[in-house]
Design an enzyme around this catalytic site. Structure first.
Site, PDB file in Angstrom:
ATOM      1  N   CYS A 251       0.803  -1.194  -0.203  1.00 39.38           N
ATOM      2  CA  CYS A 251      -0.083   0.062   0.036  1.00 39.38           C
ATOM      3  C   CYS A 251       0.760   1.261   0.187  1.00 39.38           C
ATOM      4  O   CYS A 251       1.193   1.738   0.904  1.00 39.38           O
ATOM      5  CB  CYS A 251      -0.810  -0.009   1.139  1.00 39.38           C
ATOM      6  N   GLY A 256       6.952   7.323   0.484  1.00 35.05           N
ATOM      7  CA  GLY A 256       7.923   7.632   1.245  1.00 35.05           C
ATOM      8  C   GLY A 256       8.595   6.344   1.754  1.00 35.05           C
ATOM      9  O   GLY A 256       9.976   6.406   1.810  1.00 35.05           O
ATOM     10  N   ASP A 273      -0.517   0.106  -5.530  1.00 35.40           N
ATOM     11  CA  ASP A 273      -1.646   0.879  -4.782  1.00 35.40           C
ATOM     12  C   ASP A 273      -2.827   0.773  -5.468  1.00 35.40           C
ATOM     13  O   ASP A 273      -2.756   0.895  -6.855  1.00 35.40           O
ATOM     14  CB  ASP A 273      -1.097   2.464  -4.658  1.00 35.40           C
ATOM     15  N   ASP A 299      -5.550  -3.403  -6.458  1.00 40.81           N
ATOM     16  CA  ASP A 299      -5.781  -3.378  -4.991  1.00 40.81           C
ATOM     17  C   ASP A 299      -5.169  -4.726  -4.543  1.00 40.81           C
ATOM     18  O   ASP A 299      -5.156  -5.744  -5.159  1.00 40.81           O
ATOM     19  CB  ASP A 299      -7.536  -4.165  -5.075  1.00 40.81           C
ATOM     20  N   ASP A 318       1.738  -1.624   5.155  1.00 32.22           N
ATOM     21  CA  ASP A 318       1.610  -0.212   5.712  1.00 32.22           C
ATOM     22  C   ASP A 318      -0.076   0.029   5.367  1.00 32.22           C
ATOM     23  O   ASP A 318      -0.424   0.529   4.941  1.00 32.22           O
ATOM     24  CB  ASP A 318       2.277   0.934   5.289  1.00 32.22           C
ATOM     25  N   CYS A 371      -0.621   3.520  11.235  1.00 30.88           N
ATOM     26  CA  CYS A 371      -0.237   4.738  11.878  1.00 30.88           C
ATOM     27  C   CYS A 371      -1.554   4.925  12.828  1.00 30.88           C
ATOM     28  O   CYS A 371      -2.180   6.174  12.881  1.00 30.88           O
ATOM     29  CB  CYS A 371      -0.088   5.872  11.120  1.00 30.88           C
TER      30      CYS A 371
END
Length: 433
Positions: A251, A256, A273, A299, A318, A371
């Site tokens: 993903c 980054g 992505d 996907d 991620d 996150c």
């Protein structure tokens, strides 16, 4: 009349309270503003959303219920209250300019209301603040469901997390190790008058003493450095890269972590992505840094059904999440997320783990990251995965940052780090054979 920072900020705040992200709402509002006014707009919009819980409670103490349904005027009131409470502008200018914004927004009939309400706050501030002191949503400016979730998941630290979420995040750089080492680049910053300190637990990270536009950062355009939080920079080391490995960044947008992998090791990377437009951001990032990876718009949950290549030695997942670990950077997250988003996101994360696992080579390592600071999007997802995946082995993360959990490691937001969760998974060679 021309837009002003106050009128634009009210529109941005109202957009968020109506369900749009701040990243989506702000850019069109900045187009007709000078650079200085754009800076003020951002200070007003971000600050008002950080304090929305308290500002809304104050406004409700002074407003008639019939006016509380007017989202735009309520947003403008909050922008005015934020200035009086938190900005270093003269109260006279804050009141007058906020009242003027009623005309710009096409609501001239609300000018007397705004003027009276803001002046009343100046007179009665102490009593109004005291009246909402026992309201946790007002005190910490977070929705009640999120406060309760943090109390449950972080019983010893929930208050500090809420407080840190309401602080402005630092600007952290990631030095491109292919160009120079961190100490050399830090000297370059110092020569340009930009002070920065290194982050011990993130060997490529430098935190700027004062946030600076990227165009003023030495070497940014040339690819010597990127902007990335220190917590996110931990992923590259946790993957345990070696030259020649085949790596899947499942993903990847905005790129980054993809770039960091390539800066640190001579590996072959496939960046995936589901959103082709977001994948363009990965492409732009790699082009600026003069790095190369294979990019695929698909996907990740469906990748195994059409993948005919060799398995991957490393997989970085991620995963999409609530973003509750990066609220200090994106205060709109607090007001956009709902409690029922969390189980839906956790289900998606678990599906991605199962879907990507067949693509990992026997003996390979997968890093699961979010996150988020909520256990439901971290250790609980990994626990469910291990219960059902016989050839998966948990590998403890030995580190001097954050705190170890039964599965994985988490870090609270604050200081040099955003909130993050990491778990390392190894595919058992014998069970997979």
């Amino acid at each position: 009349m021309k837009p002003t920072p106050r009128s634009a900020a009210a529109l941005a705040v109202a957009a968020v309270l109506s369900g749009r992200s701040l990243d989506d709402a702000l850019p069109p509002l900045e187009t007709n503003l000078s650079p200085g006014d754009r800076s003020l707009l951002r200070a007003l919009a971000y600050g008002t959303l950080r304090d929305h819980g308290r500002l809304a409670a104050l406004a409700q103490r002074m407003l008639k219920s019939s006016l509380q349904a007017d989202t735009l005027i309520c947003a403008l009131i909050e922008v005015g209250l934020f200035q009086l409470r938190s900005l270093r502008v003269s109260p006279h200018a804050a009141v007058n300019e906020t009242v003027l914004a009623c005309e710009i927004l096409g609501r001239p009939e609300r000018k007397p209301l705004l003027n009276a309400l803001l002046r009343r706050f100046q007179r009665e501030r102490e009593a109004l603040e005291a009246a909402i002191a026992s309201d946790l949503t007002a005190q910490y400016s977070h929705p009640s469901w999120l406060i309760e979730a943090l109390q449950r998941d972080w019983p010893e630290h929930w208050q500090s997390i809420l407080e840190r979420n309401n602080e402005q995040a630092p600007m952290t750089l990631r030095v491109n190790r292919r160009r120079q080492d961190r100490d050399t680049y830090r000297a370059t910053l110092a020569a340009a008058g930009l002070a920065a300190h290194p982050v011990e637990a993130a060997p490529d990270a430098l935190v700027l003493e004062h946030p600076t536009p990227v165009e003023r950062i030495p070497g940014f355009i040339e690819g010597q450095v990127s902007v990335q939080d220190a917590a996110a920079q931990r992923a590259v080391d946790l993957l345990q890269l070696e030259p020649g490995l085949k790596v899947l960044d499942a993903c990847s947008a905005p790129g980054g972590k993809t770039a960091h992998l390539l800066e640190r090791a001579d590996v072959e990377v496939l960046a995936v992505d589901h959103n082709a437009q977001r994948l363009d951001k990965v492409r732009d990032t790699l082009r600026r840094l003069d790095l190369k990876a294979d990019l695929l718009a698909r996907d990740a949950a469906l990748l195994k059904d059409r993948w005919g290549g060799a398995p991957f030695d490393r997989i970085l997942l991620d995963a999409p999440c609530s973003g509750t670990g990066v609220i200090r950077r994106h205060p709109d997250i607090k007001w956009l997320r709902r409690a029922d988003d969390i189980p839906r996101l956790a289900d998606q994360q678990l599906r991605l783990l199962f879907a990507l696992w067949p693509l990992l080579a026997p003996g390979g390592r997968m890093l699961f990251a979010t996150c988020s600071v909520l256990a439901a999007e971290g250790e609980e997802v990994v626990r469910q995965f291990f219960m059902q995946q016989a050839d998966a082995k948990h590998e403890a993360i030995d580190a001097n940052w954050g705190e170890a959990r039964r599965f994985g490691r988490r870090i609270a937001p604050g200081g040099d780090f955003d909130g993050f969760y990491f778990a390392a998974l190894r595919k058992n060679r014998r069970a997979a054979a």
